[in-house]
Each structure stands twice: as structure tokens, then as C-alpha cells.
Design a protein around this motif. Structure first.
Motif, PDB file in Angstrom:
ATOM      1  N   GLY A  63       7.667  19.220 -12.379  1.00 28.51           N
ATOM      2  CA  GLY A  63       7.172  18.671 -11.133  1.00 28.51           C
ATOM      3  C   GLY A  63       7.982  19.068  -9.933  1.00 28.51           C
ATOM      4  O   GLY A  63       9.097  19.531 -10.017  1.00 28.51           O
ATOM      5  N   GLN A  64       7.369  18.903  -8.828  1.00 28.07           N
ATOM      6  CA  GLN A  64       8.064  19.138  -7.570  1.00 28.07           C
ATOM      7  C   GLN A  64       7.711  18.010  -6.622  1.00 28.07           C
ATOM      8  O   GLN A  64       6.583  17.574  -6.538  1.00 28.07           O
ATOM      9  N   GLY A  65       8.651  17.532  -5.932  1.00 24.81           N
ATOM     10  CA  GLY A  65       8.367  16.460  -4.993  1.00 24.81           C
ATOM     11  C   GLY A  65       9.653  15.872  -4.482  1.00 24.81           C
ATOM     12  O   GLY A  65      10.727  16.392  -4.730  1.00 24.81           O
ATOM     13  N   GLY A  66       9.556  14.806  -3.768  1.00 23.86           N
ATOM     14  CA  GLY A  66      10.754  14.191  -3.222  1.00 23.86           C
ATOM     15  C   GLY A  66      10.714  12.697  -3.363  1.00 23.86           C
ATOM     16  O   GLY A  66       9.668  12.086  -3.323  1.00 23.86           O
ATOM     17  N   GLY A  71       2.768  23.895 -11.702  1.00 23.94           N
ATOM     18  CA  GLY A  71       2.915  25.128 -12.457  1.00 23.94           C
ATOM     19  C   GLY A  71       2.639  24.951 -13.927  1.00 23.94           C
ATOM     20  O   GLY A  71       2.539  23.857 -14.459  1.00 23.94           O
ATOM     21  N   GLY A  90       0.803  -1.224   0.000  1.00 25.11           N
ATOM     22  CA  GLY A  90       0.000   0.000   0.000  1.00 25.11           C
ATOM     23  C   GLY A  90       0.825   1.256   0.000  1.00 25.11           C
ATOM     24  O   GLY A  90       0.347   2.324  -0.397  1.00 25.11           O
ATOM     25  N   THR A 131       3.146   2.224  -1.930  1.00 22.72           N
ATOM     26  CA  THR A 131       3.507   2.781  -3.229  1.00 22.72           C
ATOM     27  C   THR A 131       2.309   3.351  -3.971  1.00 22.72           C
ATOM     28  O   THR A 131       2.452   3.853  -5.066  1.00 22.72           O
ATOM     29  N   ARG A 132       1.146   3.269  -3.345  1.00 23.07           N
ATOM     30  CA  ARG A 132      -0.006   3.864  -4.021  1.00 23.07           C
ATOM     31  C   ARG A 132       0.172   5.357  -4.032  1.00 23.07           C
ATOM     32  O   ARG A 132       0.477   5.974  -3.018  1.00 23.07           O
ATOM     33  N   SER A 133      -0.044   5.965  -5.213  1.00 23.08           N
ATOM     34  CA  SER A 133       0.106   7.405  -5.352  1.00 23.08           C
ATOM     35  C   SER A 133      -0.990   8.107  -4.585  1.00 23.08           C
ATOM     36  O   SER A 133      -2.033   7.550  -4.322  1.00 23.08           O
ATOM     37  N   GLY A 134      -0.744   9.377  -4.309  1.00 22.22           N
ATOM     38  CA  GLY A 134      -1.791  10.242  -3.780  1.00 22.22           C
ATOM     39  C   GLY A 134      -2.661  10.638  -4.952  1.00 22.22           C
ATOM     40  O   GLY A 134      -2.825   9.855  -5.894  1.00 22.22           O
ATOM     41  N   PRO A 135      -3.174  11.814  -4.987  1.00 20.31           N
ATOM     42  CA  PRO A 135      -3.964  12.262  -6.137  1.00 20.31           C
ATOM     43  C   PRO A 135      -3.156  12.103  -7.405  1.00 20.31           C
ATOM     44  O   PRO A 135      -1.946  12.283  -7.408  1.00 20.31           O
ATOM     45  N   GLU A 136      -3.802  11.704  -8.450  1.00 20.97           N
ATOM     46  CA  GLU A 136      -3.134  11.331  -9.695  1.00 20.97           C
ATOM     47  C   GLU A 136      -2.261  12.446 -10.217  1.00 20.97           C
ATOM     48  O   GLU A 136      -2.584  13.621 -10.123  1.00 20.97           O
ATOM     49  N   GLY A 137      -1.139  12.063 -10.775  1.00 21.52           N
ATOM     50  CA  GLY A 137      -0.309  13.007 -11.486  1.00 21.52           C
ATOM     51  C   GLY A 137       0.757  13.633 -10.647  1.00 21.52           C
ATOM     52  O   GLY A 137       0.793  13.509  -9.431  1.00 21.52           O
ATOM     53  N   ASP A 138       1.696  14.353 -11.334  1.00 17.94           N
ATOM     54  CA  ASP A 138       2.709  15.113 -10.629  1.00 17.94           C
ATOM     55  C   ASP A 138       2.984  16.358 -11.426  1.00 17.94           C
ATOM     56  O   ASP A 138       2.291  16.661 -12.381  1.00 17.94           O
ATOM     57  N   GLY A 139       3.936  17.124 -11.028  1.00 18.88           N
ATOM     58  CA  GLY A 139       4.224  18.363 -11.759  1.00 18.88           C
ATOM     59  C   GLY A 139       3.606  19.536 -11.060  1.00 18.88           C
ATOM     60  O   GLY A 139       2.727  19.431 -10.207  1.00 18.88           O
TER      61      GLY A 139
END
Lengths: 154, 273
Positions: free
Chosen positions: A143-146, A138, A126, A128-136
Motif C-alpha cells: 500500500g501507499q498512503g499517509g 500495484g 465522518g 474516519t470514513r474511508s474513501g473508496p474501499e481498500g488500500d494498497g
């Protein structure tokens, strides 16, 4: 002491590295060539001094007991030795910086063989399940993240 | 979520995907027509009534009730049908990744360049979808923005859904097909592993990563490694041993695309980064 490697682990051998997976803790470790060699010698019948004497022929490093002791420290922190071996090891280990300096005097190839272990924790399903779809972020769409996960290098 | 009130269920045709038989049922027949929009890439029709996994959709538009759940677990609640289907699609893809028996799923953005895969491992919000889009724009073949699907030989299969990009608080979909961009059809070997993430004001300065550390990074991003670590590590070893790996933070994705394509073109460990 006669160090003993932990058993029941999953091992994949690469040309210059050893990958070890502990199915109980679900940690994966990458042992560099020096630590991999020392770990292979931990059969419960070989002393630290004997392992050190084998370093020149097998790894091309000097027969320096501090190299073995530092490698055992890395293995101990990664919990790749038996509990008894870990408890038997002294709590003080040689200075990593000092050993790096000594190996550097021998050349870049020796310095690259400073004992090292990298470790990660395998994700639970569980996790590795993404949060809300997508990344990036602006309008530029960059994208921004870690990067997640426990990644440590001893 | 226990279903204590008897309901009439309408069954949708199932799908077979990555070794899994997946079924869908809904409380409203008109919803079934929209189920195929969430089918995963690579799905095949499945006509039997025995499923490994079955999703249930409880819809009551008058009461604004939009709920989906997987075999009475993992409840998804939404405020509208489209939102429910979007969430369901995401859940379905991850469920397949967790349960697939034929392939290993690694969280990664994936494109192909001159017959070799460029694999960008990373979980959500690391910027891999944005980097994938830029690589597609530069001519790479799209495979996936979410999963590298590995077979027993370490080849990567396409899992090509529309690229999902965050834009402020909303999401936009970039469908390579709509822009005339090629999408992968055949499995390919990995040539380049790019360990990176978006870091503001960072400088792209890639360093080589050893096969062992590349393998660790892949393992960290593998969905179901705990279920079969021996087999999965063997596959990841095949991938890491036969590819080049680099590591660096990055800022603008568009600024590093050419460097990545050049790296992928000259896949020789003696080539300076």
C-alpha cells in the motif's frame, strides 16, 4: 506567577505520562513525566520557584527554574492552563535546545525528562470514513498512503 | 433526501449488530435477497420492526437509478446494483462503528499471533490491509482489515470481512477463508501495536513508543471518541498500558512480517527491537 491548570478536562494517568483530553477542543495531549508533574502543581497557590524546588525530590531533576518555565510553555501552547495564566506568562521561554544540552550533561535519564507534550486532534465521526474501499497499490499489493490527523509535539 | 413520491417498500429482515437494530427496505423485492451479502461481521437476526437505523434502497433499473440512503440522510448514488451494494456495505460498517454502544471501534488492521493481538492502527490508504494480508500468509489469525473492535476490558473482537486491497484503479478481495486461513472467533488481548505506513524507499527501523504516545495514536484513529471520550480513553489506556508499541515507516510489507511476529512472540519491554 502562580500558574493555574485548566479544569473540566478528562485525565488518564499512566505510570510516567499523563493523558489529557479537552472535551471542548477535542484535542488529546500526552504530557511526559516532567510536564505532568509541573501541571499537577499548577494550583494557583504555588509559584514557579516553588515548583522548581520540588523537582529533585519528585522527578530527580535539578531545581532549575528553566525546566519549569519550559514546561509551562508547553502547557501554554497546549492550552492546558487558564487563559489568565497563559496571558501572564512571558512570551519568551528558555531555549529548548539549550536546556536539552544541560540535561544531557546530567545523563540520559535526565535528558529523557526534557519537558514535552504530544498532541492530536480527535477525529469527528465522518472524518474516519474511508474513501473508496481498500488500500494498497500495484501488483505486489503493498500500500501507499499517509497517516492522517494533526499530530504535533511541542 | 426527502421521499415526496409515495412508494411501495419491501422490508428485509433486520439485523442486530454491536447493540444496534438495523433495518433495510427496498423498492424492488428482488433486491432484498442480496441484502444479507452486506451484513456486517457478527450480525444476528432481528425480527422486530423497530430499528435504530434503517437503510432505504430506491432501485429503478430501467432508468438506471440506484440510490440508497440512511433515514433520508447520507445518500449513496451508484451506476449499478453491485456498486450500490459495495458502497452500502462500506457505509454500513462505518455507521455501525460510529453508533455502536457496546464496543469501541478503532481504525486498524488486526491479526492474532499466539493468543495476542497485533494491532496496526491507521486510516484508509496507510497500507494496513496489505500488511494484514502478509501477516495472514505468514500464519497469523485474521481479525479485521478495517476495525479493531474493543470491549470494556480492552479485548479485541473479530470484525472479519474479506480483506480489501487496491490494485491500480480497481480493488481485489482476499478472503482468508477461501485460502484456508484461520479467522478469529474469540476476543483476545492486544500484545503489539504497530504504528507504521507505507513509505517508498523507507527503511524498517522500529523504535519503541511509550504507552502514552501509543494511546494518542489509538485515540486519533478511534471512530467515535468525541461521543464518549472518558470511557474510550479508559479502554485505550488499558490497551496501551498492557502492550508493546513500535513505530517506523515501512516499504514492502512482506519484509517486516517476520520481525513483527518475533516482536509479538517476545512481548517484554526489555527486549531490544
Amino acid at each position: 506567577m502562580y500558574p493555574i491548570a485548566k479544569t473540566g478536562l478528562i485525565i488518564e494517568q499512566l505510570p510516567a505520562e499523563t493523558i489529557v483530553y479537552d472535551p471542548k477542543s477535542h484535542q488529546a495531549h500526552c504530557l511526559n513525566q516532567t510536564v505532568g508533574f509541573v501541571w499537577n502543581q499548577c494550583d494557583g497557590k504555588t509559584t514557579e520557584a516553588e515548583i522548581a524546588k520540588r523537582l529533585p525530590d519528585q522527578i530527580g531533576l535539578p531545581a532549575d527554574p528553566d525546566i519549569v518555565r519550559l514546561a509551562l510553555g508547553e502547557l501554554s501552547r497546549a492550552e492546558l492552563l487558564t487563559r489568565e495564566s497563559i496571558e501572564e506568562l512571558a512570551e519568551t521561554f528558555p531555549s529548548r535546545r539549550e536546556l536539552a544540552r544541560r540535561l544531557a550533561l546530567l545523563g540520559a535519564s535526565a535528558a529523557a525528562l526534557l519537558p514535552a507534550v504530544s498532541s492530536v486532534v480527535a477525529a469527528k465521526p465522518g472524518d474516519t470514513r474511508s474513501g473508496p474501499e481498500g488500500d494498497g497499490q500495484g501488483n505486489g499489493g503493498n500500500g501507499q498512503g499517509g497517516n492522517q490527523g494533526g499530530n504535533s509535539q511541542h | 433526501m426527502a421521499n415526496t413520491v409515495p412508494r411501495e417498500w419491501f422490508q428485509s429482515p433486520g439485523v442486530f449488530c454491536h447493540g444496534l437494530r438495523i433495518g433495510f427496505r427496498a423498492t424492488q423485492p428482488e433486491v432484498l435477497a442480496k441484502i444479507p451479502t452486506i451484513f456486517p461481521p457478527g450480525w444476528e437476526s432481528y425480527g422486530d420492526a423497530v430499528f435504530d437505523l434503517e437503510y432505504s434502497l430506491e432501485i429503478d433499473s430501467k432508468r438506471l437509478k440506484y440510490i440508497a440512503y440512511l433515514q433520508e440522510n447520507d445518500t449513496i448514488v451508484a451506476s449499478g446494483l453491485d456498486e450500490l451494494l459495495n458502497s452500502l456495505r462500506l457505509h454500513l460498517h462505518h455507521t455501525i462503528a460510529e453508533h455502536a454502544s457496546e464496543h469501541v471501534f478503532v481504525h486498524a488492521g488486526v491479526v492474532a499471533w499466539q493468543g495476542r493481538i497485533i494491532l496496526v492502527p491507521g486510516r484508509s490508504r496507510t497500507g494496513k490491509s496489505t500488511l494484514v494480508r502478509e501477516l495472514i500468509r505468514a500464519g497469523a489469525v485474521y481479525f479485521s482489515d478495517e476495525f479493531a473492535v474493543l470491549d470494556d476490558d480492552g479485548l479485541v473482537h473479530p470484525f472479519a470481512r474479506p480483506v480489501s486491497l487496491r490494485c491500480g484503479n480497481s480493488r481485489i478481495q482476499y478472503d482468508p477463508c477461501e485460502h484456508g486461513k484461520p479467522v478469529g472467533a474469540q476476543p483476545l488481548p492486544v500484545g503489539l501495536i504497530v504504528i507504521t505506513e507505507y513509505v517508498p524507499q523507507s527503511k524498517w527501523n522500529p523504535e519503541y513508543v511509550s504507552a502514552g504516545r501509543a494511546l494518542l495514536n489509538l485515540a486519533q484513529n478511534t471512530v467515535s471518541i468525541r461521543s464518549n471520550p472518558a470511557k474510550i480513553l479508559r479502554i485505550l489506556k488499558a490497551v496501551a498500558s498492557s502492550s508493546l508499541a513500535v513505530n517506523s515507516p515501512r516499504e514492502e510489507a512482506s519484509e517486516i512480517v517476520l520481525n513483527l511476529l518475533n516482536l509479538s512472540t517476545t512481548l517484554d519491554s526489555s527486549v531490544a527491537v
